[in-house]
Design a protein around this motif. Structure first.
Motif, mmCIF file in Angstrom:
data_model
loop_
_atom_site.group_PDB
_atom_site.id
_atom_site.type_symbol
_atom_site.label_atom_id
_atom_site.label_comp_id
_atom_site.label_asym_id
_atom_site.label_seq_id
_atom_site.Cartn_x
_atom_site.Cartn_y
_atom_site.Cartn_z
ATOM 1 N N THR A 1 0.838 -1.194 0.000
ATOM 2 C CA THR A 1 0.000 0.000 0.000
ATOM 3 C C THR A 1 0.879 1.253 0.000
ATOM 4 O O THR A 1 1.844 1.361 0.758
ATOM 5 N N GLY A 2 0.551 2.196 -0.874
ATOM 6 C CA GLY A 2 1.318 3.432 -0.971
ATOM 7 C C GLY A 2 2.432 3.388 -2.010
ATOM 8 O O GLY A 2 3.134 4.383 -2.210
ATOM 9 N N TRP A 3 2.571 2.238 -2.672
ATOM 10 C CA TRP A 3 3.605 2.048 -3.678
ATOM 11 C C TRP A 3 2.985 1.514 -4.965
ATOM 12 O O TRP A 3 1.903 0.922 -4.943
ATOM 13 N N HIS A 4 3.689 1.674 -6.071
ATOM 14 C CA HIS A 4 3.299 1.015 -7.313
ATOM 15 C C HIS A 4 4.551 0.471 -7.993
ATOM 16 O O HIS A 4 5.669 0.971 -7.796
ATOM 17 N N VAL A 5 4.365 -0.581 -8.771
ATOM 18 C CA VAL A 5 5.460 -1.292 -9.414
ATOM 19 C C VAL A 5 5.601 -0.829 -10.856
ATOM 20 O O VAL A 5 4.612 -0.689 -11.575
ATOM 21 N N ASP A 6 6.852 -0.579 -11.276
ATOM 22 C CA ASP A 6 7.133 -0.289 -12.680
ATOM 23 C C ASP A 6 8.213 -1.252 -13.155
ATOM 24 O O ASP A 6 9.414 -1.049 -12.913
ATOM 25 N N VAL A 7 7.792 -2.321 -13.807
ATOM 26 C CA VAL A 7 8.688 -3.367 -14.305
ATOM 27 C C VAL A 7 8.405 -3.543 -15.795
ATOM 28 O O VAL A 7 7.363 -4.079 -16.169
ATOM 29 N N PRO A 8 9.298 -3.082 -16.674
ATOM 30 C CA PRO A 8 9.042 -3.142 -18.118
ATOM 31 C C PRO A 8 8.667 -4.525 -18.632
ATOM 32 O O PRO A 8 7.839 -4.648 -19.547
ATOM 33 N N ALA A 9 9.243 -5.578 -18.052
ATOM 34 C CA ALA A 9 8.937 -6.931 -18.528
ATOM 35 C C ALA A 9 7.468 -7.283 -18.353
ATOM 36 O O ALA A 9 6.949 -8.172 -19.042
ATOM 37 N N MET A 10 6.793 -6.596 -17.444
ATOM 38 C CA MET A 10 5.375 -6.864 -17.208
ATOM 39 C C MET A 10 4.495 -6.301 -18.313
ATOM 40 O O MET A 10 3.326 -6.695 -18.434
ATOM 41 N N ASP A 11 5.035 -5.395 -19.131
ATOM 42 C CA ASP A 11 4.230 -4.780 -20.184
ATOM 43 C C ASP A 11 3.752 -5.814 -21.196
ATOM 44 O O ASP A 11 2.587 -5.819 -21.598
ATOM 45 N N GLU A 12 4.665 -6.659 -21.630
ATOM 46 C CA GLU A 12 4.336 -7.642 -22.662
ATOM 47 C C GLU A 12 3.829 -8.950 -22.079
ATOM 48 O O GLU A 12 3.121 -9.690 -22.762
ATOM 49 N N ASN A 13 4.196 -9.231 -20.839
ATOM 50 C CA ASN A 13 3.770 -10.483 -20.209
ATOM 51 C C ASN A 13 3.236 -10.200 -18.816
ATOM 52 O O ASN A 13 4.002 -10.123 -17.852
ATOM 53 N N PRO A 14 1.925 -10.032 -18.677
ATOM 54 C CA PRO A 14 1.328 -9.735 -17.377
ATOM 55 C C PRO A 14 1.579 -10.815 -16.327
ATOM 56 O O PRO A 14 1.433 -10.567 -15.130
ATOM 57 N N ASP A 15 1.950 -12.011 -16.774
ATOM 58 C CA ASP A 15 2.208 -13.104 -15.831
ATOM 59 C C ASP A 15 3.634 -13.068 -15.281
ATOM 60 O O ASP A 15 4.014 -13.918 -14.467
ATOM 61 N N THR A 16 4.422 -12.089 -15.713
ATOM 62 C CA THR A 16 5.780 -11.946 -15.194
ATOM 63 C C THR A 16 5.740 -11.776 -13.680
ATOM 64 O O THR A 16 4.895 -11.054 -13.142
ATOM 65 N N ILE A 17 6.650 -12.434 -12.976
ATOM 66 C CA ILE A 17 6.682 -12.364 -11.525
ATOM 67 C C ILE A 17 6.949 -10.938 -11.058
ATOM 68 O O ILE A 17 7.748 -10.216 -11.646
ATOM 69 N N ASN A 18 6.256 -10.523 -10.027
ATOM 70 C CA ASN A 18 6.510 -9.230 -9.409
ATOM 71 C C ASN A 18 7.765 -9.356 -8.540
ATOM 72 O O ASN A 18 7.793 -10.165 -7.607
#
Length: 235
Positions: free
Chosen positions: A34-51
């Motif tokens: 809570t209070g944060w958001h994730v910016d991981v480019p690999a998640m753009d093309e593959n939503p199943d990419t691990i956080n």
């Protein structure tokens, strides 16, 4: 008499406000992101990419891969940030970004910011990420002036002032980052390791990196600073 009493009450209230301790706030609640958001480019093309950012045993953990950033939703200015962190396994790379703004401004990955390095044996280095800062002995610590820059291919690293400030791998380190106006000071385990001024940004979001190595954070706390005189320690 009434005027005198009113003036006294106003002075007492002002003195009380000035001398009251600023309230420290946890940036990480120990439960979720809570209070944060994730910016991981690999998640753009593959939503199943691990956080790569998880909560484990009430700690914030950066798994290191895939590469990216965990960024606060809020913008902060004039504050002291305290982080307790460790490389629990193999030591490697990580960092805290202050004054973060435009996402993916460098190498389509790093937000515009000033990085305070946590990389093992390099804690306290500055890295300029489309923002800049000045330190003493600049050419000695950054290299030839004609090679300085804040974008790809330029000398963006500014070495810290000390060696041996970090604890052995597996032990906890305490890092304090103090941002006041256009100055940034960094302490590692109580030792001043960097001091920059004329920073090109004075406010922004705060970010934690996933940059190849697993890092645990058991504390991320922010204390507002209202005046320069409130700053911790001295040089």
């Amino acid at each position: 008499m009434k005027i005198s009493l009113l003036s006294l009450l106003i002075l007492m209230a002002a003195w009380s406000c000035k001398n009251s301790a600023p309230e420290t706030q946890p940036l990480f609640n120990g439960t979720d992101l809570t209070g944060w958001h994730v910016d991981v480019p690999a998640m753009d093309e593959n939503p199943d990419t691990i956080n790569p950012f998880i909560v484990r045993n009430n700690m914030l953990v950066s798994l290191g891969t895939p590469a990216g950033h965990l960024i606060t939703d809020s913008v902060y200015q004039n504050y002291r940030l305290e982080a307790a962190y460790r490389f629990a396994g193999k030591p490697g790379n990580c960092g805290v970004l202050v004054h973060a703004s435009t996402p993916r401004a460098l190498y389509k990955m790093f937000p515009k910011s000033l990085e305070v390095q946590m990389m093992h044996e390099n804690a306290g280095d500055f890295w300029c990420i489309v923002e800049d800062i000045t330190v003493a002995n600049m050419e000695k610590r950054r290299g030839p002036k004609e090679e300085w820059g804040i974008t790809e291919g330029k000398k963006r690293r500014i070495l810290n002032l000390t060696d041996g400030s970090e604890n052995p791998v597996g032990e906890w380190n305490n890092m304090v980052i103090e941002c006041v106006n256009d100055e940034i000071k960094v302490w590692v385990n109580g030792e001043l390791v960097n001091h920059g001024y004329n920073c090109t940004a004075t406010k922004g979001q705060i970010a934690v990196q996933a940059e190849g190595s697993e890092v645990e954070f058991r504390k991320l706390e922010l204390t507002p600073i209202s005046e320069i005189s409130d700053s911790v320690g001295s040089e």
